[in-house]
Design a protein around this motif. Structure first.
Motif, PDB file in Angstrom:
ATOM      1  N   LYS A   1      13.445  12.618  -0.047  1.00 25.36           N
ATOM      2  CA  LYS A   1      13.794  12.022   1.342  1.00 25.36           C
ATOM      3  C   LYS A   1      12.676  10.990   1.618  1.00 25.36           C
ATOM      4  CE  LYS A   1      17.252  13.735   2.568  1.00 25.36           C
ATOM      5  NZ  LYS A   1      18.122  12.979   2.296  1.00 25.36           N
ATOM      6  N   ASP A   2      11.523  11.136   1.357  1.00 21.17           N
ATOM      7  CA  ASP A   2      10.414  10.010   1.252  1.00 21.17           C
ATOM      8  C   ASP A   2      10.835   8.799   0.553  1.00 21.17           C
ATOM      9  OD1 ASP A   2       8.816  11.444   3.199  1.00 21.17           O
ATOM     10  OD2 ASP A   2       7.380  12.246   1.595  1.00 21.17           O
ATOM     11  N   VAL A   3      11.332   8.981  -0.729  1.00 25.11           N
ATOM     12  CA  VAL A   3      11.694   7.887  -1.510  1.00 25.11           C
ATOM     13  C   VAL A   3      12.935   7.317  -0.969  1.00 25.11           C
ATOM     14  CG1 VAL A   3      12.936   7.339  -3.720  1.00 25.11           C
ATOM     15  CG2 VAL A   3      10.780   8.967  -3.670  1.00 25.11           C
ATOM     16  N   GLU A   4      13.828   8.091  -0.271  1.00 24.72           N
ATOM     17  CA  GLU A   4      15.192   7.481   0.227  1.00 24.72           C
ATOM     18  C   GLU A   4      14.784   6.640   1.336  1.00 24.72           C
ATOM     19  OE1 GLU A   4      18.769  10.593  -1.165  1.00 24.72           O
ATOM     20  OE2 GLU A   4      17.531  10.991   0.847  1.00 24.72           O
ATOM     21  N   THR A   5      13.975   7.003   2.146  1.00 22.08           N
ATOM     22  CA  THR A   5      13.307   6.464   3.265  1.00 22.08           C
ATOM     23  C   THR A   5      12.675   5.142   2.795  1.00 22.08           C
ATOM     24  OG1 THR A   5      13.105   8.398   4.654  1.00 22.08           O
ATOM     25  CG2 THR A   5      11.790   6.553   5.358  1.00 22.08           C
ATOM     26  N   SER A   6      11.774   5.170   1.898  1.00 18.99           N
ATOM     27  CA  SER A   6      11.365   3.802   1.434  1.00 18.99           C
ATOM     28  C   SER A   6      12.361   2.813   0.904  1.00 18.99           C
ATOM     29  CB  SER A   6      10.386   4.151   0.494  1.00 18.99           C
ATOM     30  OG  SER A   6       9.043   4.904   0.767  1.00 18.99           O
ATOM     31  N   PHE A   7      13.377   3.481   0.264  1.00 17.73           N
ATOM     32  CA  PHE A   7      14.669   2.252  -0.149  1.00 17.73           C
ATOM     33  C   PHE A   7      15.141   1.837   0.885  1.00 17.73           C
ATOM     34  CE2 PHE A   7      15.152   4.730  -4.605  1.00 17.73           C
ATOM     35  CZ  PHE A   7      14.409   3.552  -5.159  1.00 17.73           C
ATOM     36  N   LEU A   8      15.499   2.630   2.135  1.00 17.71           N
ATOM     37  CA  LEU A   8      16.161   2.259   3.151  1.00 17.71           C
ATOM     38  C   LEU A   8      15.487   1.222   3.889  1.00 17.71           C
ATOM     39  CD1 LEU A   8      18.374   5.375   4.440  1.00 17.71           C
ATOM     40  CD2 LEU A   8      19.135   3.197   3.363  1.00 17.71           C
ATOM     41  N   THR A   9      14.189   1.662   4.044  1.00 16.92           N
ATOM     42  CA  THR A   9      13.395   0.675   4.922  1.00 16.92           C
ATOM     43  C   THR A   9      13.104  -0.639   4.349  1.00 16.92           C
ATOM     44  OG1 THR A   9      12.114   2.359   5.756  1.00 16.92           O
ATOM     45  CG2 THR A   9      11.116   0.498   5.809  1.00 16.92           C
ATOM     46  N   SER A  10      13.239  -0.828   2.803  1.00 15.36           N
ATOM     47  CA  SER A  10      13.039  -2.198   2.241  1.00 15.36           C
ATOM     48  C   SER A  10      14.055  -3.017   2.467  1.00 15.36           C
ATOM     49  CB  SER A  10      12.927  -1.756   0.671  1.00 15.36           C
ATOM     50  OG  SER A  10      14.046  -1.333  -0.145  1.00 15.36           O
ATOM     51  N   GLN A  11      15.594  -2.369   2.482  1.00 15.97           N
ATOM     52  CA  GLN A  11      16.725  -3.125   2.605  1.00 15.97           C
ATOM     53  C   GLN A  11      17.095  -4.071   1.441  1.00 15.97           C
ATOM     54  OE1 GLN A  11      17.277  -4.902   6.413  1.00 15.97           O
ATOM     55  NE2 GLN A  11      16.867  -3.176   7.711  1.00 15.97           N
ATOM     56  N   LYS A  12      16.450  -3.671   0.223  1.00 15.30           N
ATOM     57  CA  LYS A  12      16.703  -4.501  -1.149  1.00 15.30           C
ATOM     58  C   LYS A  12      17.643  -3.671  -1.814  1.00 15.30           C
ATOM     59  CE  LYS A  12      12.168  -6.503  -1.317  1.00 15.30           C
ATOM     60  NZ  LYS A  12      10.789  -6.645  -2.242  1.00 15.30           N
TER      61      LYS A  12
END
Length: 194
Positions: free
Chosen positions: A94-105
């Motif tokens: 979930k922490d990885v998924e959150t970081s991916f979504l936050t980046s919007q890349k």
């Protein structure tokens, strides 16, 4: 007899209050390390660091150049706990998924049990929803890449001292070609003295 009971009462109250537990709420982002085990700070920091590294690697620019600037679609697969302790790998995912979504890349799609639940809901809608609101099969966004990995640990201890070494390994694979496009690792070492 009554007098001895009256004397025991304050002593009992004192013992109970001395053994009571006090709980204080803290900021979840605050770094607290009580046991020396893997904790929420480790999970968050490793996820943020590794996601930053993944998103800074060549595979992303290569993908966008080959696909006319379209962001890649990523699914976060299994991260297996191979460490000596119980680690709930889903929190790390979930922490990885959150970081991916936050980046919007990158774009993120559901996998595993959540994807199956979504498909079950679509199946239910086929008979229970109105035709205008029913979601159709075959329109899911397919993932371009899958991220998978493991959490490992080594413990070195002697008497009342120990060093706990964690290593998180992640691999990003192109789903269509099976080509591994990125491999990364993050290491954490903790010295614990009892």
């Amino acid at each position: 007899m009554k007098r001895s009971l009256l004397l025991l009462l304050p002593l009992t109250i004192l013992l109970i209050s001395a053994c009571s537990r006090k709980v204080t709420r803290i900021d979840p982002g605050e770094q607290v390390d009580i046991s020396g085990r893997w904790n929420n700070t480790d999970s968050r920091l490793v996820a943020e660091d590794m996601t930053k590294t993944i998103l800074g690697a060549n595979w992303l620019t290569d993908h966008m150049a080959a696909k006319s600037g379209q962001r890649p679609v990523v699914i976060v697969g299994f991260v297996t706990n191979k460490s000596h302790e119980h680690i709930e790998a889903e929190t790390f995912v979930k922490d990885v998924e959150t970081s991916f979504l936050t980046s919007q890349k990158v774009r993120l799609v559901q996998g595993g049990k959540k994807r199956e639940e979504l498909r079950g809901e679509k199946a239910d809608q086929q008979t229970n929803a109105s035709a205008s609101s029913m979601k159709k099969f075959g329109l899911e966004q397919g993932a371009d890449y899958i991220l998978q990995g493991s959490i490992n640990s080594i413990v070195d201890s002697h008497k009342r001292k120990k060093v706990v070494y964690y290593q998180v390994n992640l691999e990003l694979t192109n789903i269509e070609t099976n080509e591994v496009v990125w491999i990364g690792e993050k290491k954490i070492a903790k010295y614990v003295k009892n």
